[in-house]
Design a protein around this motif. Structure first.
Motif, PDB file in Angstrom:
ATOM      1  N   LEU A   1       0.707  -1.394   0.050  1.00 53.24           N
ATOM      2  CA  LEU A   1      -0.048  -0.013   0.127  1.00 53.24           C
ATOM      3  C   LEU A   1       0.866   1.372  -0.041  1.00 53.24           C
ATOM      4  N   ARG A   2       1.565   1.451  -1.021  1.00 56.30           N
ATOM      5  CA  ARG A   2       2.258   2.648  -1.313  1.00 56.30           C
ATOM      6  C   ARG A   2       2.441   2.974  -2.704  1.00 56.30           C
TER       7      ARG A   2
ATOM      8  N   CYS B   1      -3.809   3.213   5.981  1.00 62.92           N
ATOM      9  CA  CYS B   1      -2.924   2.994   4.712  1.00 62.92           C
ATOM     10  C   CYS B   1      -3.891   3.489   3.511  1.00 62.92           C
TER      11      CYS B   1
ATOM     12  N   ASP C   1      -4.565   7.007   3.133  1.00 62.01           N
ATOM     13  CA  ASP C   1      -3.331   7.804   2.766  1.00 62.01           C
ATOM     14  C   ASP C   1      -2.968   7.371   1.385  1.00 62.01           C
TER      15      ASP C   1
ATOM     16  N   GLY D   1      -1.009   4.477  10.623  1.00 60.99           N
ATOM     17  CA  GLY D   1      -0.552   3.671   9.407  1.00 60.99           C
ATOM     18  C   GLY D   1      -0.524   4.708   8.170  1.00 60.99           C
ATOM     19  N   GLY D   2      -0.006   4.052   7.122  1.00 59.15           N
ATOM     20  CA  GLY D   2      -0.059   4.865   5.658  1.00 59.15           C
ATOM     21  C   GLY D   2       1.535   5.133   5.388  1.00 59.15           C
ATOM     22  N   GLU D   3       1.640   5.111   3.928  1.00 59.43           N
ATOM     23  CA  GLU D   3       2.971   5.416   3.491  1.00 59.43           C
ATOM     24  C   GLU D   3       3.519   6.768   3.826  1.00 59.43           C
TER      25      GLU D   3
ATOM     26  N   TYR E   1       4.699  -1.145   8.979  1.00 57.61           N
ATOM     27  CA  TYR E   1       4.620  -0.617   7.535  1.00 57.61           C
ATOM     28  C   TYR E   1       5.143  -1.515   6.249  1.00 57.61           C
TER      29      TYR E   1
ATOM     30  N   PHE F   1       2.374  -4.013   5.891  1.00 54.94           N
ATOM     31  CA  PHE F   1       1.381  -3.246   5.026  1.00 54.94           C
ATOM     32  C   PHE F   1       1.894  -2.865   3.504  1.00 54.94           C
TER      33      PHE F   1
ATOM     34  N   ALA G   1       3.705  -0.437   3.136  1.00 57.01           N
ATOM     35  CA  ALA G   1       3.917   1.313   3.020  1.00 57.01           C
ATOM     36  C   ALA G   1       5.177   1.721   3.184  1.00 57.01           C
TER      37      ALA G   1
END
Length: 460
Positions: free
Chosen positions: A12-13, A57, A60, A200-202, A239, A242, A244
């Motif tokens: 997820l990036r 994620c 983002d 969460g998230g990139e 990260y 997932f 990220a």
């Protein structure tokens, strides 16, 4: 106007994303797609902590795509059905996705390929998206085995594999208007999460990585990554789980940095790839012993009180309880503490590793099948450890990796007033001082527990 679909799963990036870059080269427009799969819920893998982190994620990722003229298309339903529906709606000529190693992922890929073939749509599966070196790239020479069962020789061969160059984030991601989707889920809507759960998230992952890198922790990693109180690990595992952040980019940057700390960090990233190549070759190792040692674990009924105390962080062994309380509060646990609590459950309480692995997956935001299950097997002696009878004494380990008791006191406030000399052995407090500490006596005596373990293994 040609269209390709990019199916996001554990990647997820936008930065260093081979499936997305390949789709952009192959087509005029792309559909970035994420499917909320009921199969993940059916197997109990969507724990609240991972649901919330996933929601971050996806939110983002959608924002990043919108900043490049696109958007994330979110669908809900069986993956094969939804991917085929989207491909039909946009008349896609191909679908791109990252490779994965679990048995569930293998079944998903096989069914998706069959369904897309029937529709004349090509499926392209890309390696080195979720790992730095793809499973199966390095295998033991002349042994006839399809994977390495011991880490050190794998690490030597892995270190010689040239990595691809990290890919830049695309400037523009054109998405066709006709394909509709749901709004990304919101982390705030998820109930039952750990209060100290990371964001969460990139964006959060890359910011966290930059802070850790610029703060000098990479240079100190070799000597500090086992320091419980120092908390000097990267904390990048959620990260990475997932997708990220990119493992290829992390290895490349660490090697460019150089030095003992960077080398030690790369070695830990290699452990992740090692477990993925083991699980790719032996998918059954997620539930079955990799090496059967004829263990006769205590039944869950027989050990119910001990298991409950372990889960709740009230065994009476300070460093074990500290680790378990950190897990419940943060959805994460220090790497050294993970080894200690796992050894205590399997080697001292003599409880089946699957009980512990299941509890970890209930809470860990970085709950990864390959790493979680195979690390538990390593500790339990049923996995790839070349010393399967290794036992980590929680008192000795606590004194070594938390000598002042700072980690213990952070998570077990009952021991804040205990002098340093007793903080890892509060049961040795003089009787006239015990009344000042509201901490339970150990549920079992360590020596008796180890003796019982040895008898059960027939090693007396």
């Amino acid at each position: 106007m040609t269209v390709a679909v990019v199916l996001f799963t554990s990647d997820l990036r936008l930065h260093d994303h081979p499936p997305l870059r390949a789709a952009l080269r192959a087509a005029d427009e792309v559909v970035p797609l994420f499917v909320q799969d009921p199969g993940v819920h059916a197997v109990g893998f969507d724990s609240p902590n991972r649901q919330a982190f996933l929601a971050d994620c996806l939110t983002d990722l959608d924002a990043a795509l919108r900043g490049r003229g696109g958007r994330l298309v979110v669908r809900a339903g069986p993956v094969v059905r939804e991917v085929c529906a989207v491909a039909s709606e946009c008349r896609a000529v191909e679908v791109h996705m990252a490779a994965d190693v679990t048995a569930y992922a293998h079944r998903r890929e096989r069914r998706l390929r069959e369904a897309l073939d029937e529709r004349g749509v090509a499926l392209h599966v890309h390696d080195t998206v979720t790992t730095a070196v793809a499973p199966g790239v390095v295998t033991p020479s002349g042994s006839g085995s399809d994977h390495y069962a011991v880490f050190t020789p794998y690490f030597r061969r892995w270190s010689q594999v040239p990595l691809r160059k990290p890919l830049p984030t695309p400037r523009v991601v054109p998405v066709p208007d006709a394909v509709e989707g749901l709004a990304p889920p919101a982390a705030a809507d998820v109930e039952g999460t750990s209060p100290g759960l990371a964001e969460g998230g990139e964006t959060a992952g890359r910011e966290h990585c930059s802070r850790w890198w610029s703060g000098g922790d990479l240079g100190r990693y070799e000597e500090q990554h086992d320091d419980l109180a120092g908390d000097a690990t990267s904390r990048l595992s959620p990260y990475l789980h997932f997708g990220a952040v990119s493992p290829v980019e992390l290895v490349t940057r660490a090697r460019d940095h150089g030095g003992p700390g960077a080398d030690a960090f790369v070695r830990q990233l290699c452990w992740r790839d090692f477990h993925h190549q083991v699980l790719a070759a032996r998918p059954d190792a997620s539930t079955a012993d990799y090496r059967d040692r004829d263990d006769r674990w205590r039944s869950e009924d027989e050990a119910a009180e001990d298991i409950a105390a372990w889960r709740e962080g009230r065994t009476g062994y300070p460093v074990v309880d500290a680790g378990m309380r950190q897990l419940r509060h943060e959805g994460w646990m220090h790497n050294r503490a993970r080894l200690l609590v796992a050894s205590f459950l399997t080697k001292t309480l003599y409880v089946d590793w699957r009980v512990g692995a299941r509890h970890f997956l209930d809470l860990l935001v970085d709950g990864d099948i390959a790493n979680n299950q195979l690390n538990w097997q390593w500790v339990a002696g049923t996995g790839t450890d070349t010393r399967p009878h290794r036992v980590l004494n929680p008192v000795v380990q606590g004194k070594r990796f938390d000598p002042q008791g700072s980690y213990v006191r952070r998570w077990v406030p009952e021991l804040r007033e205990v002098p340093d000399r007793w903080v890892h052995e509060p049961w040795k407090l003089p009787n006239d001082e015990r009344s000042q500490v509201g901490y339970p006596e150990p549920l079992i005596d360590l020596a008796d527990g180890l003796a019982r373990f040895k008898r059960a293994r027939g090693r007396d």
